[in-house]
Enzyme design. Structure first.
Site, PDB file in Angstrom:
ATOM      1  N   PHE A  54       0.814  -1.217   0.000  1.00  0.00           N
ATOM      2  CA  PHE A  54       0.000   0.000   0.000  1.00  0.00           C
ATOM      3  C   PHE A  54       0.849   1.270   0.000  1.00  0.00           C
ATOM      4  CE2 PHE A  54      -2.624   3.114   2.491  1.00  0.00           C
ATOM      5  CZ  PHE A  54      -3.625   3.288   1.547  1.00  0.00           C
ATOM      6  N   TYR A  55       2.079   1.189   0.495  1.00  0.00           N
ATOM      7  CA  TYR A  55       2.925   2.372   0.582  1.00  0.00           C
ATOM      8  C   TYR A  55       3.394   2.790  -0.802  1.00  0.00           C
ATOM      9  CZ  TYR A  55       3.184   0.859   5.497  1.00  0.00           C
ATOM     10  OH  TYR A  55       2.896   0.455   6.777  1.00  0.00           O
ATOM     11  N   GLY A  56       2.749   3.828  -1.319  1.00  0.00           N
ATOM     12  CA  GLY A  56       3.097   4.287  -2.661  1.00  0.00           C
ATOM     13  C   GLY A  56       2.706   3.295  -3.737  1.00  0.00           C
ATOM     14  N   GLU A  57       1.711   2.431  -3.442  1.00  0.00           N
ATOM     15  CA  GLU A  57       1.273   1.379  -4.371  1.00  0.00           C
ATOM     16  C   GLU A  57       2.470   0.596  -4.905  1.00  0.00           C
ATOM     17  OE1 GLU A  57      -1.504   2.578  -7.329  1.00  0.00           O
ATOM     18  OE2 GLU A  57      -3.058   3.074  -5.864  1.00  0.00           O
TER      19      GLU A  57
END
Length: 339
Positions: A54-57
């Site tokens: 999820f972090y920065g996709e």
């Protein structure tokens, strides 16, 4: 650096772990900066790195992968899935379909053939524990993950998942990753007793309370943290909970000064003092941030200091209850509590 056993796994992890949420666009951290942070953290004895798709996709995972290239076996690597990736409705959650794809994507971005810890980022009320745990068990048997855990689960969901694993003879969560700090102590009354009961390792996130305990948020000073720019309402002193936090921070700063500690050392020493906690996740954006946090690696708070903290923020108290992340859905959505 100190080390503790991660739950009942036998794996030794550093009591300060490197969280990589700020790698990339979120923290405006370049690849060179991220690699320098990883280098310095490993040199200081940190051996656990935690990221998420999820972090920065996926950007954070890609940067972590490049930073750890050639030394994969020297560290414990953790990532997470479940949060939405893009607009596709099935690119989220904890179904078998998505977890298989999400993990393969994470492994590709990280440049590894397995992760040591694969975590369910949030409880997914649309998917049964049986579905999720059976998928995770199969991924573990396939050698793609060594262990699996949960993140920010309500206490009752942690218990339910443990019972499901036992009843159906499936693998079980061996870790929980909750939010915990001096200013947000609610998990002391429900989550931490449950993790102790079931022998789960606990990796706490936001031990500096989104910057409130970093020393950068003080009365009479302009707040310039990156988090304040993204979420200004969390630092708006016209809001009663933020006023309470501000007053607590000033009193905590006095306790730290009297103990010869920085506020960061006090904050990280506090969370690691709880017997249920395995490690505190630090998420530096810069080398300067990292070094200020690593200074807490050997911090041990005395009983007098811990008592003083209890006088300022009572055990089990959340000063900003609206920022809890493990609230049961029925308390947030009226349709779930009314016929």
């Amino acid at each position: 650096m100190q080390y503790r056993t991660l739950g009942r796994t036998g794996v030794q992890v550093s009591t300060l772990a490197l969280g990589a949420m700020n790698f990339g666009a979120i923290g405006r951290t370049t690849q060179d900066e991220a690699t320098a942070i990883v280098d310095a953290a490993l040199e200081a004895g940190v051996n656990l790195i935690d990221t998420a798709d999820f972090y920065g996709e996926g950007e954070s995972e890609e940067m972590v992968g490049k930073a750890i290239a050639g030394r994969r076996d020297d560290l414990v690597l953790a990532t997470k899935a479940t949060m939405p990736i893009g607009e596709e409705r099935n690119h989220r959650g904890s179904s078998r379909r998505w977890l298989y794809k999400a993990l393969d994507d994470s492994l590709r971005r990280l440049g590894v053939d397995h992760v040591d810890l694969f975590q369910i980022h949030r409880w997914d009320p649309t998917t049964t524990d049986e579905e999720t745990l059976s998928a995770l068990t199969d991924l573990q048997r396939a050698g793609k993950i060594r262990y699996f855990g949960s993140s920010t689960f309500p206490a009752y969901r942690i218990v339910q998942a443990q019972w499901t694993a036992r009843e159906l003879r499936l693998g079980r969560y061996v870790t929980e990753q909750p939010s915990y700090s001096i200013l947000q102590r609610g998990i002391e009354s429900h989550v931490l007793p449950v993790t102790q009961e079931y022998g789960l390792g606990v990796l706490v996130w936001s031990p500096l309370a989104s910057g409130w305990l970093s020393g950068a948020v003080r009365k009479g000073q302009e707040v310039t943290t990156s988090r304040s720019k993204v979420l200004p309402e969390r630092f708006d002193l016209s809001i009663p909970s933020n006023q309470a936090r501000s007053e607590a921070v000033e009193r905590l700063a006095e306790v730290a000064d009297q103990a010869g500690l920085t506020l960061i050392q006090l904050a990280l020493g506090f969370v690691n003092a709880h017997p249920a906690v395995t490690a505190a996740l630090i998420g530096p954006r810069t080398l300067e941030h990292l070094h200020s946090q690593l200074a807490a690696a050997d911090t041990v708070l005395s009983a007098d200091v811990l008592d003083a903290i209890d006088e300022i923020v009572a055990p089990g108290t959340d000063l900003a209850p609206q920022e809890k992340f493990d609230t049961p859905p029925a308390l947030l959505d009226a349709s779930l509590r009314r016929r």
